[in-house]
Design a protein around this motif. Sequence first.
Motif, PDB file in Angstrom:
ATOM      1  N   ALA A 172      52.712  16.692  11.154  1.00 43.95           N
ATOM      2  CA  ALA A 172      52.983  15.268  11.401  1.00 43.95           C
ATOM      3  C   ALA A 172      51.990  14.711  12.421  1.00 43.95           C
ATOM      4  O   ALA A 172      50.789  14.827  12.245  1.00 43.95           O
ATOM      5  CB  ALA A 172      54.427  15.080  11.846  1.00 43.95           C
ATOM      6  N   GLY A 173      52.468  14.159  13.524  1.00 45.21           N
ATOM      7  CA  GLY A 173      51.597  13.517  14.495  1.00 45.21           C
ATOM      8  C   GLY A 173      50.615  14.441  15.165  1.00 45.21           C
ATOM      9  O   GLY A 173      49.585  13.993  15.697  1.00 45.21           O
ATOM     10  N   ALA A 174      50.890  15.735  15.142  1.00 42.49           N
ATOM     11  CA  ALA A 174      49.987  16.705  15.779  1.00 42.49           C
ATOM     12  C   ALA A 174      48.924  17.215  14.816  1.00 42.49           C
ATOM     13  O   ALA A 174      48.105  18.060  15.187  1.00 42.49           O
ATOM     14  CB  ALA A 174      50.801  17.882  16.318  1.00 42.49           C
ATOM     15  N   ALA A 175      48.892  16.718  13.588  1.00 45.35           N
ATOM     16  CA  ALA A 175      47.977  17.236  12.566  1.00 45.35           C
ATOM     17  C   ALA A 175      46.511  17.248  12.995  1.00 45.35           C
ATOM     18  O   ALA A 175      45.798  18.222  12.718  1.00 45.35           O
ATOM     19  CB  ALA A 175      48.140  16.438  11.271  1.00 45.35           C
ATOM     20  N   PRO A 176      45.996  16.215  13.688  1.00 45.19           N
ATOM     21  CA  PRO A 176      44.572  16.231  14.056  1.00 45.19           C
ATOM     22  C   PRO A 176      44.175  17.397  14.952  1.00 45.19           C
ATOM     23  O   PRO A 176      42.999  17.769  15.006  1.00 45.19           O
ATOM     24  CB  PRO A 176      44.379  14.892  14.777  1.00 45.19           C
ATOM     25  CG  PRO A 176      45.446  14.004  14.209  1.00 45.19           C
ATOM     26  CD  PRO A 176      46.622  14.920  14.002  1.00 45.19           C
ATOM     27  N   GLU A 177      45.138  17.990  15.654  1.00 45.67           N
ATOM     28  CA  GLU A 177      44.826  19.087  16.571  1.00 45.67           C
ATOM     29  C   GLU A 177      44.284  20.310  15.836  1.00 45.67           C
ATOM     30  O   GLU A 177      43.601  21.144  16.440  1.00 45.67           O
ATOM     31  CB  GLU A 177      46.071  19.466  17.379  1.00 45.67           C
ATOM     32  CG  GLU A 177      46.573  18.354  18.283  1.00 45.67           C
ATOM     33  CD  GLU A 177      47.845  18.722  19.014  1.00 45.67           C
ATOM     34  OE1 GLU A 177      48.210  19.916  19.026  1.00 45.67           O
ATOM     35  OE2 GLU A 177      48.481  17.802  19.565  1.00 45.67           O
ATOM     36  N   LEU A 178      44.590  20.454  14.548  1.00 43.88           N
ATOM     37  CA  LEU A 178      44.110  21.602  13.784  1.00 43.88           C
ATOM     38  C   LEU A 178      43.098  21.209  12.710  1.00 43.88           C
ATOM     39  O   LEU A 178      42.841  21.980  11.797  1.00 43.88           O
ATOM     40  CB  LEU A 178      45.295  22.344  13.148  1.00 43.88           C
ATOM     41  CG  LEU A 178      46.199  23.108  14.130  1.00 43.88           C
ATOM     42  CD1 LEU A 178      47.334  23.797  13.383  1.00 43.88           C
ATOM     43  CD2 LEU A 178      45.414  24.131  14.934  1.00 43.88           C
ATOM     44  N   ASP A 179      42.503  20.027  12.846  1.00 44.39           N
ATOM     45  CA  ASP A 179      41.496  19.606  11.877  1.00 44.39           C
ATOM     46  C   ASP A 179      40.332  20.589  11.808  1.00 44.39           C
ATOM     47  O   ASP A 179      39.823  20.899  10.718  1.00 44.39           O
ATOM     48  CB  ASP A 179      40.961  18.215  12.228  1.00 44.39           C
ATOM     49  CG  ASP A 179      41.889  17.092  11.758  1.00 44.39           C
ATOM     50  OD1 ASP A 179      42.828  17.379  10.982  1.00 44.39           O
ATOM     51  OD2 ASP A 179      41.668  15.939  12.187  1.00 44.39           O
ATOM     52  N   ALA A 180      39.882  21.085  12.955  1.00 42.58           N
ATOM     53  CA  ALA A 180      38.744  22.021  12.976  1.00 42.58           C
ATOM     54  C   ALA A 180      39.110  23.332  12.288  1.00 42.58           C
ATOM     55  O   ALA A 180      38.291  23.919  11.574  1.00 42.58           O
ATOM     56  CB  ALA A 180      38.299  22.284  14.405  1.00 42.58           C
ATOM     57  N   ALA A 181      40.356  23.788  12.469  1.00 42.07           N
ATOM     58  CA  ALA A 181      40.795  25.019  11.813  1.00 42.07           C
ATOM     59  C   ALA A 181      40.857  24.813  10.306  1.00 42.07           C
ATOM     60  O   ALA A 181      40.442  25.691   9.536  1.00 42.07           O
ATOM     61  CB  ALA A 181      42.160  25.449  12.352  1.00 42.07           C
ATOM     62  N   ARG A 182      41.358  23.672   9.861  1.00 39.34           N
ATOM     63  CA  ARG A 182      41.424  23.398   8.416  1.00 39.34           C
ATOM     64  C   ARG A 182      40.024  23.373   7.814  1.00 39.34           C
ATOM     65  O   ARG A 182      39.787  23.909   6.725  1.00 39.34           O
ATOM     66  CB  ARG A 182      42.127  22.067   8.162  1.00 39.34           C
ATOM     67  CG  ARG A 182      43.594  22.059   8.536  1.00 39.34           C
ATOM     68  CD  ARG A 182      44.262  20.743   8.163  1.00 39.34           C
ATOM     69  NE  ARG A 182      45.554  20.654   8.833  1.00 39.34           N
ATOM     70  CZ  ARG A 182      45.775  19.990   9.967  1.00 39.34           C
ATOM     71  NH1 ARG A 182      44.792  19.316  10.535  1.00 39.34           N
ATOM     72  NH2 ARG A 182      46.963  20.002  10.525  1.00 39.34           N
ATOM     73  N   ALA A 183      39.094  22.723   8.505  1.00 45.05           N
ATOM     74  CA  ALA A 183      37.723  22.648   7.998  1.00 45.05           C
ATOM     75  C   ALA A 183      37.104  24.035   7.904  1.00 45.05           C
ATOM     76  O   ALA A 183      36.397  24.355   6.929  1.00 45.05           O
ATOM     77  CB  ALA A 183      36.881  21.751   8.901  1.00 45.05           C
ATOM     78  N   ALA A 184      37.376  24.878   8.903  1.00 36.12           N
ATOM     79  CA  ALA A 184      36.836  26.242   8.876  1.00 36.12           C
ATOM     80  C   ALA A 184      37.431  27.038   7.723  1.00 36.12           C
ATOM     81  O   ALA A 184      36.726  27.827   7.070  1.00 36.12           O
ATOM     82  CB  ALA A 184      37.113  26.933  10.212  1.00 36.12           C
ATOM     83  N   CYS A 185      38.718  26.857   7.458  1.00 38.03           N
ATOM     84  CA  CYS A 185      39.349  27.551   6.325  1.00 38.03           C
ATOM     85  C   CYS A 185      38.698  27.133   5.011  1.00 38.03           C
ATOM     86  O   CYS A 185      38.461  27.970   4.128  1.00 38.03           O
ATOM     87  CB  CYS A 185      40.847  27.252   6.289  1.00 38.03           C
ATOM     88  SG  CYS A 185      41.802  28.011   7.620  1.00 38.03           S
ATOM     89  N   THR A 186      38.398  25.848   4.875  1.00 36.26           N
ATOM     90  CA  THR A 186      37.729  25.370   3.665  1.00 36.26           C
ATOM     91  C   THR A 186      36.360  26.024   3.520  1.00 36.26           C
ATOM     92  O   THR A 186      35.964  26.432   2.415  1.00 36.26           O
ATOM     93  CB  THR A 186      37.581  23.838   3.710  1.00 36.26           C
ATOM     94  OG1 THR A 186      38.889  23.240   3.747  1.00 36.26           O
ATOM     95  CG2 THR A 186      36.835  23.320   2.493  1.00 36.26           C
TER      96      THR A 186
END
Length: 237
Positions: A20-34
Motif C-alpha cells: 500500500a502506501g509503503a510500496a515505493p520503499e521497495l521499488d529498487a528491490a522490485r527493479a532488481a528482481c526484474t
Amino acid sequence: MLVAAAVCPCPPLLVPEVAAGAAPELDAARAACTDALGVLAAARPGLLVVVGPAEQDGRGAHPQGTPGSFRGFGVDLDVRLGPGAGTAYDRTLPPSLAVAAWLLERAGWAAAPIEGLGVGEPLTPERCFEAGRQVGARVARVGLLVMGDGSACRTLKAPGYLDERAAPFDAEATRALGSADVAALKALDRELAYELKVSGRAPWQVLAGAAEDAELTGTLLYEDAPYGVGYVVAAWS
C-alpha cells in the motif's frame, strides 16, 4: 544442468497492493528482481524451478498453474505459478512462491515451463544439497528462481528484535550469493540461521546443491535491510 539462477527476497510487501502506501520503499528491490529474471530468461532454460521457504502444508512440489493468493494479507489478489487456469489443484502456493508467481507475472515470463518447490526451514543442509542436485538433473538446461530472506534481527524494530550476529551472517550470505560461492553457501550454519530467523537458508542451500557442477558467475543486484530484514537480489549466469 543449472544454467542460470535468480535470487530474490520473498516478503509479501514486494507486492505493491500489499505494501500500500509503503510500496515505493521497495521499488529498487522490485527493479532488481526484474533484472535478475531477465538474466534467467536470457539463459533460455528448458525448465524454471522456483524454490522458496514453506511451512508444513506448503512443502513439496507445486506444478505449473498452482494458484496462490494474498487474501491472507488483506488484499483481494490472486496469482498462478504460470499458466494453468481451469485445472484442479489440491494445494495453494505458500507465500514465498506466491510472491515468485507475482514477480514472474509482472515480468511477463514466457521463457520456459515452471515448477515450484517449497522447502521447510528444518531441512538439513545435506537434504537441501540433494534436493538441489535432483533439480539440476531434471533437464539439460535448468533455471532456478530462489526465494528467501536474510535475518529478521537486523534492528531494534525488526520482527526478531536486534541480534548482533545478524549483520555478519547476512554479510557473508550476501557475499556468497553475489559471487556464486557454492562452498560458502553450503557452509551456512543451520542453527544460527534458525536463531536469526533467516528464511532463505534452506532455499539457498538447494541452490548450492544444484550449482555443484555448474560454472556460474554471480552478480549482486541489491542488498538492504528495510524493516530490519535482510533482502538480497542476485543473478547467476
